[in-house]
Scaffold this active site. Structure first.
Site, short mmCIF file in Angstrom:
data_model
loop_
_atom_site.label_atom_id
_atom_site.label_comp_id
_atom_site.label_asym_id
_atom_site.label_seq_id
_atom_site.Cartn_x
_atom_site.Cartn_y
_atom_site.Cartn_z
N GLU A 10 -100.47 -25.39 -28.52
CA GLU A 10 -101.29 -25.56 -27.32
C GLU A 10 -101.27 -24.28 -26.49
O GLU A 10 -100.28 -23.53 -26.50
CB GLU A 10 -100.79 -26.73 -26.47
CG GLU A 10 -100.92 -28.09 -27.14
CD GLU A 10 -102.37 -28.52 -27.28
OE1 GLU A 10 -103.22 -28.05 -26.49
OE2 GLU A 10 -102.66 -29.31 -28.19
N HIS B 175 -115.44 -51.51 -33.21
CA HIS B 175 -114.71 -50.25 -33.30
C HIS B 175 -113.36 -50.38 -33.99
O HIS B 175 -112.84 -49.40 -34.52
CB HIS B 175 -114.52 -49.67 -31.91
CG HIS B 175 -115.81 -49.39 -31.24
ND1 HIS B 175 -116.81 -48.66 -31.81
CD2 HIS B 175 -116.29 -49.77 -30.02
CE1 HIS B 175 -117.85 -48.59 -30.99
NE2 HIS B 175 -117.56 -49.27 -29.91
N ARG C 280 -99.90 -45.99 -33.01
CA ARG C 280 -100.66 -45.82 -31.78
C ARG C 280 -100.09 -46.70 -30.68
O ARG C 280 -99.47 -47.74 -30.94
CB ARG C 280 -102.14 -46.11 -31.99
CG ARG C 280 -102.51 -47.59 -32.07
CD ARG C 280 -102.25 -48.18 -33.41
NE ARG C 280 -102.71 -49.57 -33.49
CZ ARG C 280 -102.05 -50.52 -34.13
NH1 ARG C 280 -100.90 -50.24 -34.73
NH2 ARG C 280 -102.53 -51.74 -34.18
N ASP D 209 -104.19 -43.29 -11.96
CA ASP D 209 -104.50 -41.90 -12.28
C ASP D 209 -106.01 -41.73 -12.31
O ASP D 209 -106.75 -42.68 -12.07
CB ASP D 209 -103.87 -41.53 -13.64
CG ASP D 209 -103.41 -40.07 -13.68
OD1 ASP D 209 -104.16 -39.21 -13.19
OD2 ASP D 209 -102.32 -39.81 -14.20
N THR E 39 -106.50 -32.75 -24.61
CA THR E 39 -105.89 -33.39 -25.77
C THR E 39 -104.64 -32.59 -26.09
O THR E 39 -104.70 -31.37 -26.22
CB THR E 39 -106.84 -33.36 -26.98
OG1 THR E 39 -107.98 -34.17 -26.70
CG2 THR E 39 -106.15 -33.89 -28.22
#
Length: 282
Positions: free
Chosen positions: A104, A204, A217, A226, A265
């Site tokens: 990152e 989905h 997950r 938030d 991300t």
């Protein structure tokens, strides 16, 4: 691939995790009970990571350039300092620390703190900022959410898909990678009826079942806590399978309801907290 298709590709990933894990309590009383801080409960990883009413705090840090000027002995000692801090708070919070340096641009490491009481997580993070590494790092992003019981793909509302989710157990090697993706829905989504949203979630969830053996997950709800609605958290040892999961979801039209997907991300690797700090001290 056009810019539009890339955008649609990115916006589609979270359908599965939201479809399989999007949750809300069934009544005001149940909601109040689920959200009560369980201060008397000892923190046990296998328990807290499966319960509703658990707060999750994700904080991404970037080390300052001056970190390299800190004497080597102090940098090496930072790992033990963080280890002692985690031990001090082990009855109040579950601490995970991930390494993002090299993967990152805007962060070098990030915390995932799970706690029954959000104030306990805040106390840990405040004390971390007083450690050697904490004083030499800046916060790039903080995300706060809470876990809730299943709502959409549940036994009573969608028994077939629920059975599929329940039977699809992760069977890959120990995950080495972690991905965190914040998501925000638009007003059109929230103004749909529960039945309409259930239908969308069923559509989905279906193509994701094949990938649940490769990808773990977890979903945190963050509306009002938030600037996003969901924090989606993934672990995997197979990034190709994760990529294929995204590709399968790129064909689902649910992305029209997203106004934020990622940004950032965050991709990192999984290590013990002590090993993360040691890697950053080199």
């Amino acid at each position: 691939m056009t810019n539009l298709s890339i955008h649609n590709f990115k916006l589609s990933l979270v359908a599965a995790v939201i479809g399989s894990a999007m949750v809300m309590t069934s009544s005001p009383v149940a909601a109040q009970q689920a959200m009560q801080p369980m201060q008397s409960m000892k923190i046990e990883r296998g328990t807290i990571l499966t319960q509703p009413g658990v707060f999750g705090v994700f904080t991404m840090f970037k080390l300052r350039p001056d970190w390299n000027k800190v004497p080597v002995a102090e940098r090496k000692g930072a790992a033990e300092e963080v280890k002692k801090l985690i031990e001090k708070h082990k009855d109040n919070v579950l601490v995970d620390l991930y390494l993002t340096r090299g993967l990152e641009t805007n962060s070098d490491f990030f915390f995932r703190i799970n706690a029954y009481d959000l104030a306990k997580a805040q106390t840990f993070m405040r004390e971390f900022r007083s450690t050697t590494v904490g004083k030499n790092a800046d916060v790039f992003e903080t995300l706060v959410g809470v876990t809730k019981p299943l709502n959409y793909i549940s036994k009573d509302k969608s028994p077939g898909l629920n059975a599929g989710l329940s039977s699809a157990t992760y069977s890959g090697p120990a995950p080495r990678y972690v991905i965190v993706i914040p998501v925000k829905k638009n007003a059109e989504w929230w103004n749909m009826s529960p039945e309409e949203r259930l239908k969308e979630m069923e559509v989905h969830t279906t193509p994701t079942l094949a990938y649940l053996v490769n990808v773990k997950r977890k979903l945190y709800h963050s509306t009002g806590l938030d600037d996003t609605d969901f924090i989606t958290y993934f672990e995997t040892d197979d990034l190709t399978a994760f990529n294929n999961l995204m590709l399968s979801l790129a064909q689902v039209k649910e992305n029209k309801f997203h106004v934020r997907w990622g940004s950032p991300t965050t991709l990192g690797t999984i290590h013990s907290p002590e090993d993360v700090i040691k890697a950053l001290a080199d």
